[in-house]
Design an enzyme around this catalytic site. Structure first.
Site, short mmCIF file in Angstrom:
data_model
loop_
_atom_site.label_atom_id
_atom_site.label_comp_id
_atom_site.label_asym_id
_atom_site.label_seq_id
_atom_site.Cartn_x
_atom_site.Cartn_y
_atom_site.Cartn_z
N LYS A 1 -2.97 -2.44 16.42
CA LYS A 1 -3.54 -1.44 15.62
C LYS A 1 -4.41 -0.37 16.56
O LYS A 1 -4.36 0.72 16.49
CB LYS A 1 -4.40 -1.81 14.49
CG LYS A 1 -3.35 -2.34 13.23
CD LYS A 1 -2.63 -1.30 12.79
CE LYS A 1 -1.58 -1.77 11.77
NZ LYS A 1 -0.79 -0.65 11.08
N PHE B 1 -10.36 -1.11 5.03
CA PHE B 1 -11.16 -2.23 4.83
C PHE B 1 -10.21 -3.38 4.12
O PHE B 1 -9.16 -3.66 4.75
CB PHE B 1 -12.95 -2.12 4.22
CG PHE B 1 -13.56 -1.77 5.47
CD1 PHE B 1 -13.37 -0.54 5.87
CD2 PHE B 1 -14.24 -2.68 6.12
CE1 PHE B 1 -14.28 -0.26 7.19
CE2 PHE B 1 -15.20 -2.42 7.05
CZ PHE B 1 -14.79 -1.20 7.67
N TYR C 1 -2.22 -8.79 15.98
CA TYR C 1 -2.21 -7.96 15.03
C TYR C 1 -3.18 -6.57 15.20
O TYR C 1 -2.93 -5.45 15.14
CB TYR C 1 -2.14 -8.35 13.73
CG TYR C 1 -2.69 -7.29 12.59
CD1 TYR C 1 -1.31 -6.58 12.21
CD2 TYR C 1 -3.73 -6.98 12.07
CE1 TYR C 1 -1.60 -5.48 11.16
CE2 TYR C 1 -3.96 -6.17 10.92
CZ TYR C 1 -2.89 -5.51 10.63
OH TYR C 1 -3.17 -4.53 9.68
N PRO D 1 -9.32 -21.17 12.38
CA PRO D 1 -9.50 -20.64 13.67
C PRO D 1 -9.21 -19.20 13.53
O PRO D 1 -8.42 -18.70 12.95
CB PRO D 1 -8.34 -21.16 14.52
CG PRO D 1 -7.80 -22.51 13.88
CD PRO D 1 -8.12 -22.21 12.45
N SER E 1 -7.16 -0.60 10.77
CA SER E 1 -7.66 -1.68 9.97
C SER E 1 -9.03 -1.95 10.39
O SER E 1 -9.37 -1.72 11.71
CB SER E 1 -6.83 -2.97 10.51
OG SER E 1 -7.43 -3.97 9.99
N ILE F 1 0.83 -1.24 -0.04
CA ILE F 1 -0.05 -0.06 0.14
C ILE F 1 0.88 1.32 0.10
O ILE F 1 0.63 2.30 -0.87
CB ILE F 1 -1.04 -0.18 1.35
CG1 ILE F 1 -1.92 -1.19 1.02
CG2 ILE F 1 -1.91 1.13 1.26
CD1 ILE F 1 -2.69 -1.56 2.67
N ASP G 1 14.99 1.77 10.22
CA ASP G 1 14.00 1.61 10.99
C ASP G 1 13.23 2.69 11.67
O ASP G 1 13.77 3.80 12.02
CB ASP G 1 14.60 0.60 12.34
CG ASP G 1 13.37 0.01 13.19
OD1 ASP G 1 13.27 -1.18 12.79
OD2 ASP G 1 12.67 0.72 13.97
N SER H 1 12.54 -0.37 6.48
CA SER H 1 13.60 -1.30 6.60
C SER H 1 13.90 -2.50 5.64
O SER H 1 14.66 -3.22 5.84
CB SER H 1 13.21 -1.78 8.12
OG SER H 1 12.02 -2.63 8.01
N1 LIG Z 1 -2.85 -5.02 3.38
C1 LIG Z 1 -3.94 -5.21 4.13
O1 LIG Z 1 -4.86 -5.99 4.08
C2 LIG Z 1 -4.08 -4.25 5.04
C3 LIG Z 1 -5.55 -3.74 5.82
C4 LIG Z 1 -5.61 -2.91 6.79
C5 LIG Z 1 -4.47 -2.23 7.42
N2 LIG Z 1 -3.19 -2.41 6.82
C6 LIG Z 1 -2.08 -1.48 7.26
O2 LIG Z 1 -1.43 -0.83 5.84
C7 LIG Z 1 -0.24 -0.72 6.31
C8 LIG Z 1 0.55 -1.25 5.04
O3 LIG Z 1 0.37 -2.68 4.73
P1 LIG Z 1 0.81 -3.39 3.38
O4 LIG Z 1 -0.39 -4.09 3.19
O5 LIG Z 1 1.22 -2.52 2.39
O6 LIG Z 1 2.11 -4.23 4.17
P2 LIG Z 1 3.66 -4.51 3.60
O7 LIG Z 1 4.13 -5.71 4.38
O8 LIG Z 1 3.59 -4.55 2.13
O9 LIG Z 1 4.01 -3.16 3.99
C9 LIG Z 1 4.76 -2.86 5.12
C10 LIG Z 1 5.88 -1.92 5.03
O10 LIG Z 1 6.60 -1.72 6.18
C11 LIG Z 1 7.99 -1.97 6.42
N3 LIG Z 1 8.21 -2.16 7.77
C12 LIG Z 1 7.77 -2.81 8.78
N4 LIG Z 1 8.24 -2.69 9.94
C13 LIG Z 1 8.98 -1.60 9.65
C14 LIG Z 1 9.89 -0.84 10.78
N5 LIG Z 1 10.05 -1.19 11.85
N6 LIG Z 1 10.91 0.15 10.14
C15 LIG Z 1 10.71 0.42 8.78
N7 LIG Z 1 9.77 -0.10 7.97
C16 LIG Z 1 9.04 -1.40 8.32
C17 LIG Z 1 8.17 -3.20 5.48
O11 LIG Z 1 9.37 -3.50 5.08
C18 LIG Z 1 6.84 -3.13 4.45
O12 LIG Z 1 7.59 -2.45 3.31
C19 LIG Z 1 0.41 -1.59 7.46
O13 LIG Z 1 0.40 -0.69 8.60
C20 LIG Z 1 -0.97 -2.39 7.68
O14 LIG Z 1 -1.27 -2.86 9.08
C21 LIG Z 1 -3.11 -3.31 5.65
#
Ligand SMILES: NC(=O)c1ccc[n+]([C@@H]2O[C@H](COP(=O)([O-])OP(=O)(O)OC[C@H]3O[C@@H](n4cnc5c(N)ncnc54)[C@H](O)[C@@H]3O)[C@@H](O)[C@H]2O)c1
Length: 354
Positions: A165, A189, A161, A308, A137, A32, A70, A52
């Site tokens: 959030k 969503f 998880y 589950p 989320s 995203i 980080d 990271s």
């Molecule tokens: N994909 C979904 O279905 C969904 C739904 C609701 C919320 N979200 C939220 O959207 C956000 C993005 O999700 P996504 O699906 O793109 O996941 P993703 O894993 O593709 O992206 C997360 C990114 O964060 C980076 N990251 C993680 N921990 C880090 C840290 N400590 N320091 C620096 N970088 C770090 C990872 O390398 C990765 O590039 C997240 O916060 C997730 O909780 C996602």
């Protein structure tokens, strides 16, 4: 949701914020985050990526301004702000995101999503960069009878998880009350699909969500698609979700950045929660039908008991997104499926793995 009223709500700086701005995007190498970085660029803004690469692939960063590190590295945050003093706002997306993994590794999830986010927010306030858009989320919501949830609906985060959030939502509300921090909390969503030029998309080797599984079945990487749980209290017994095209989701972040002050002024609060969905719920069986229509072939489907922790699901009431953010989803599930299929054909070339 707690919304603290603020008598002297700040005047809208809408005009100013529609000017091109720089935005720190944590997690900008992710699914995203990289799409949002692109949407920011298309609107004339400049994303500064902090990631990271713990899960996001390097290739998604493209030629954007990038700091590999980080979110809890305060010295790095100081350097980023020193080198980009014109950062207007932070979109905090970096997180660990795999629900079953969070059950197995709660320490890593609470450490990374909670403790590290706390350090990030504290440092951002210290650095005079207190405006935060936060990725939350829909998995926080409790099941309700008609499956439609608004921002005030009951919450019941059932996995570590989801609890990370919810904790960060509470942290943001409390920090906004006590410090200069201001927050727009976006409850996504179910994001699906790829960006419109098929340059990025889902990057995990075996995506567990419905569309990823269907694309794998279409590509012959799986011999069938399995519906897990067909006795839920929905219209056809299968789970219900609100699938939102990732490009629509990305555009919502651009609006949240551009209208940051205006949004908080209009709700008279220092932080606020907004659902991001389409407003329509679709069941797993219905989704499979739409997928087959777009794909043009049938996919073998099996049924299995629920896993589950499988949630019956929910769909978004999107009144607040429309009225306060001035945003609504415009792409269809068919668009998202077509883009996911196109990304499925291309992703090996981009990522180097199926
Ligand atoms: N994909 C979904 O279905 C969904 C739904 C609701 C919320 N979200 C939220 O959207 C956000 C993005 O999700 P996504 O699906 O793109 O996941 P993703 O894993 O593709 O992206 C997360 C990114 O964060 C980076 N990251 C993680 N921990 C880090 C840290 N400590 N320091 C620096 N970088 C770090 C990872 O390398 C990765 O590039 C997240 O916060 C997730 O909780 C996602």
């Amino acid at each position: 949701m707690v919304e603290r009223l603020k008598g002297n709500a700040r005047k809208s700086s809408l005009e100013a914020t529609r000017l091109p701005v720089k935005v720190l995007v944590t997690g900008g190498a992710g699914y995203i985050g990289s799409t949002t970085a692109k949407a920011l660029e298309q609107a004339g803004h400049t994303p500064v990526i902090l990631d990271s690469l713990v899960s996001g692939p390097r290739v998604f960063v493209k030629d954007r301004i990038f700091y590999e590190g980080d979110i809890a590295d305060r010295a790095l945050l100081r350097r980023i702000v020193e080198e980009h003093p014109d950062i207007y706002c932070t979109i905090h997306m970096a997180a660990r995101v795999v629900v079953p993994e969070s059950v197995e590794k709660p320490f890593e999830y609470y450490r990374d999503n909670v403790c590290k986010s706390l350090d990030l927010f504290d440092e951002l306030v210290r650095l005079g960069k207190p405006q935060v858009v936060f990725s939350s989320s829909a998995s926080l919501y409790a099941m309700v009878k008609d499956f439609e949830v608004d921002e005030g609906s009951p919450l019941d985060p059932t996995s570590p998880y989801a609890r990370t959030k919810r904790m960060m939502e509470m942290v943001l509300e409390d920090m906004a009350a006590a410090t200069a921090l201001r927050a727009i909390i976006l409850r996504y969503f179910n994001p699906i699909g790829s960006d419109l030029d098929i340059e990025s998309g889902v990057h995990v080797p075996e995506p567990s969500h419905i569309l990823g599984q269907l694309v794998m079945a279409a590509q012959g990487l799986k011999d069938s698609f399995t519906i897990t749980g067909a006795e839920h209290p929905t219209r056809d017994g299968t789970g219900i979700r609100d699938y939102i095209h990732v490009w629509d989701l990305a555009r919502a972040h651009v609006v949240a950045v551009e209208r940051f002050d205006e949004v908080l002024s209009s709700v008279g609060a220092l932080s606020t929660v907004i659902n991001l969905g389409t407003g329509d719920g679709i069941t797993v069986r219905e989704f499979v039908q739409v997928f087959q229509k777009v794909y043009g072939k049938r996919i073998p489907v099996r049924e299995a008991p629920p896993r589950p922790g499988d949630a019956v699901g929910a769909f978004a009431n999107v009144d607040k997104a429309r009225n306060v953010l001035g945003w609504r989803a415009s792409l269809t599930i068919e668009d998202a499926i077509a883009s996911a299929l196109a990304w499925g054909r291309k992703r090996k070339d981009v990522l180097g793995y199926e």
